[in-house]
Design an enzyme around this catalytic site. Sequence first.
Site, PDB file in Angstrom:
ATOM      1  N   GLU A  88     -22.040  -3.883  -2.062  1.00 47.62           N
ATOM      2  CA  GLU A  88     -23.307  -3.653  -1.350  1.00 47.62           C
ATOM      3  C   GLU A  88     -23.247  -4.354  -0.008  1.00 47.62           C
ATOM      4  OE1 GLU A  88     -27.023  -4.614  -3.315  1.00 47.62           O
ATOM      5  OE2 GLU A  88     -26.349  -3.733  -5.207  1.00 47.62           O
ATOM      6  N   ASP A  90     -35.376  -4.522  -7.759  1.00 40.47           N
ATOM      7  CA  ASP A  90     -36.361  -3.926  -6.851  1.00 40.47           C
ATOM      8  C   ASP A  90     -36.674  -2.463  -7.138  1.00 40.47           C
ATOM      9  OD1 ASP A  90     -34.035  -2.797  -5.741  1.00 40.47           O
ATOM     10  OD2 ASP A  90     -34.668  -3.129  -3.662  1.00 40.47           O
ATOM     11  N   GLU A 123     -25.280  -8.617 -10.166  1.00 43.37           N
ATOM     12  CA  GLU A 123     -25.844  -9.854  -9.649  1.00 43.37           C
ATOM     13  C   GLU A 123     -26.431 -10.789 -10.699  1.00 43.37           C
ATOM     14  OE1 GLU A 123     -28.495  -8.935  -6.370  1.00 43.37           O
ATOM     15  OE2 GLU A 123     -26.795  -8.507  -5.048  1.00 43.37           O
ATOM     16  N   TYR A 136     -25.224  -9.649   2.360  1.00 41.86           N
ATOM     17  CA  TYR A 136     -26.259  -9.240   3.326  1.00 41.86           C
ATOM     18  C   TYR A 136     -26.281 -10.144   4.552  1.00 41.86           C
ATOM     19  CZ  TYR A 136     -27.721  -5.800  -0.069  1.00 41.86           C
ATOM     20  OH  TYR A 136     -27.738  -4.705  -0.917  1.00 41.86           O
TER      21      TYR A 136
HETATM   22  C1  BDP Z   1     -29.332  -6.524  -4.123  1.00 37.75           C
HETATM   23  C2  BDP Z   1     -29.523  -5.653  -5.353  1.00 37.75           C
HETATM   24  C3  BDP Z   1     -30.084  -4.279  -5.027  1.00 37.75           C
HETATM   25  C4  BDP Z   1     -31.206  -4.383  -4.015  1.00 37.75           C
HETATM   26  C5  BDP Z   1     -30.619  -4.978  -2.739  1.00 37.75           C
HETATM   27  C6  BDP Z   1     -31.630  -5.063  -1.606  1.00 37.75           C
HETATM   28  O1  BDP Z   1     -28.320  -5.538  -6.072  1.00 37.75           O
HETATM   29  O2  BDP Z   1     -30.518  -3.658  -6.218  1.00 37.75           O
HETATM   30  O3  BDP Z   1     -31.833  -3.171  -3.775  1.00 37.75           O
HETATM   31  O4  BDP Z   1     -30.171  -6.275  -3.026  1.00 37.75           O
HETATM   32  O5  BDP Z   1     -32.281  -6.094  -1.493  1.00 37.75           O
HETATM   33  O6  BDP Z   1     -29.674  -7.812  -4.472  1.00 37.75           O
HETATM   34  O7  BDP Z   1     -31.776  -4.111  -0.859  1.00 37.75           O
END
Ligand code: BDP
Length: 600
Positions: free
Chosen positions: A507, A163, A416, A471
């Site tokens: 993350e 992204d 990823e 997430y």
């Molecule tokens: C993850 C990626 C990261 C994205 C993040 C997102 O590692 O680079 O910016 O998601 O969606 O998949 O915010």
Amino acid sequence: MLKPQATATRELVNLDGLYAFKVDVDRTGHQDEWFKKPLETTLEMGVPASYNDVFADKSIRDHVGYVWYQREVRVPRGWAGERIHIRLDSATHEGMVYVNDVLVAQHVGGYMPFSADITDHVSPGRTFRLTIAVNNELTQATIPPGTVTVTEDGRRKQGYMHDFYNYAGLHRSVWLFSTPGVAIEDVTVVTGVEGTAGTVEYSAVVAGGSGSETVTVTLSDADGVEVAAGDGSNGTLTVPNAILWRPGAAYLYRLTIAVKNDDGTLLDEYSLPVGIRTVEVRGNKFLINAEPFYFTGFGMHEDHITIGKGHNAAQMVNDFELLKWVGANSFRTSHYPYSEEVLEYADRHGIVVINETAAVGLNAGFASFFGEGPKSTYSEEFVNEDTAANHRQAISELIARDKNHPSVVIWSIANEPNSSEDGARPYFAPLAELARKLDPTRPVGFVNVMMDPFDKDTITDLFDVIMLNRYYGWYVNTGDLQSAEKALEAELKGWEAKHGKPIIMTEYGADTMPGLHSLYEQPWSEEFQSSFLDMFHRVHDRVESVVGEHVWNFADFQTSNGIMRVDGNKKGAFTRDRRPKSAAFALRERWTQLGSKKQG
Ligand code: BDP
């Protein structure tokens, strides 16, 4: 690869500043040999910086292909008899360097330095025309990979499976430097701890000599007092009562290597900071100096208003100050190697780094997010033998550049990638082996994607640590933190039971509009971001194998166009101009109190 430095035997001229700048709209620059004469342009561009956001011109921002930089350079007249080199700290993603009419260097890979010996093409005291063609295209032959397509009306469009915005240009410094005829070409340092003593094992590569030269090394403490010395290009120094390099309490010695000829004349000298520390994975613990370490901090980006991915010393210090303020002890160089100055700063200030290659987006599963794409990852049309060769180069160059930084404690060889398809294991097994062979002293890992949990992933046993991007509560269970909490905990327990290795949450984050408030914890509000992070923290505290948490992201950052983003990714704890969102205060509260609890 040694960073150039000024020593008693070497000199250094910085070539940053304004360059003539021209966009190669019709792709004719090489054919028309633009490097052979002054560029026909009125544009000028500052180095270092991304060029994309500097001009008020959409066609420059969206350009896909080469741009050209040019300036005159004068070689210092005192350099007669020396070897003369040009070095680019990076050119994103491909750089071609011309000295007058001659191509002296070409390098693919946007975040790594490269240099050329130009002694035969220049004269001390005289000027030369330096022209640099920089290509921003991501293709099957680059890491990260991408695809360039041509629209019906002839426009070139760049696609990629990540992204962050594809900023390009000369993001880091350009140097002219001299080395003597007999020169130290490489130094490798590995440190250890034996009781109260520290050990510094060194090996230096000296080129251009007859073999009769002598090599001596000295190690001095932070006050400049010599604490150990040795002879020969390889050896181990012992430091009694060594002061260790510790997270939050950096201590650096300085190793100086001198090459002398038979009569004792100094031929070359090079020195580098050395932090004595050990790193080890034992069971489900991550140990620094044999003590459990808990990572707090962020996945970051080199990303700023106007300069894009350009390195800027003041912005860098500001980012580190904010890390300190919020109580972060570490960060990941998501999703590419950062400037060497960043690692040097981390070395000096005791910040721990997970150092990542630019291998991001090796995953066909993202096709739906980023438009059309390939159906399977490990296939002729996507991640193939060329990708593997480029990936090997990315790992080798990263370790060659950064192996001596005490701050670096993990190599992350990809972000990823698909880790569940049949092709994943044959692709990653040789890469993990390569990283270990090049550096047997640091743990190696890759960052796992949410779509490949423990019961689908096929490669995690090849690595030392488990790094997860999750997430729950954002992309799945959106806004339902109760269900998210359950799902997250169940998954982490699954990884723990299957592998028994340390887990770092690399993350977790929620897009947040600064200033948007909600009584109901609605997604995008500042309250939701804080509650989302709290939920993760409760789970981290319940799962013993979790040894770290890196919030996504340190700051909001620019992205490519897409309906998933409003002027960029807004998962920052800080805005893009580095103002704290409410979550930053909540993180500060947790992290400034956590250290002693988790590590003690
Ligand atoms: C993850 C990626 C990261 C994205 C993040 C997102 O590692 O680079 O910016 O998601 O969606 O998949 O915010």
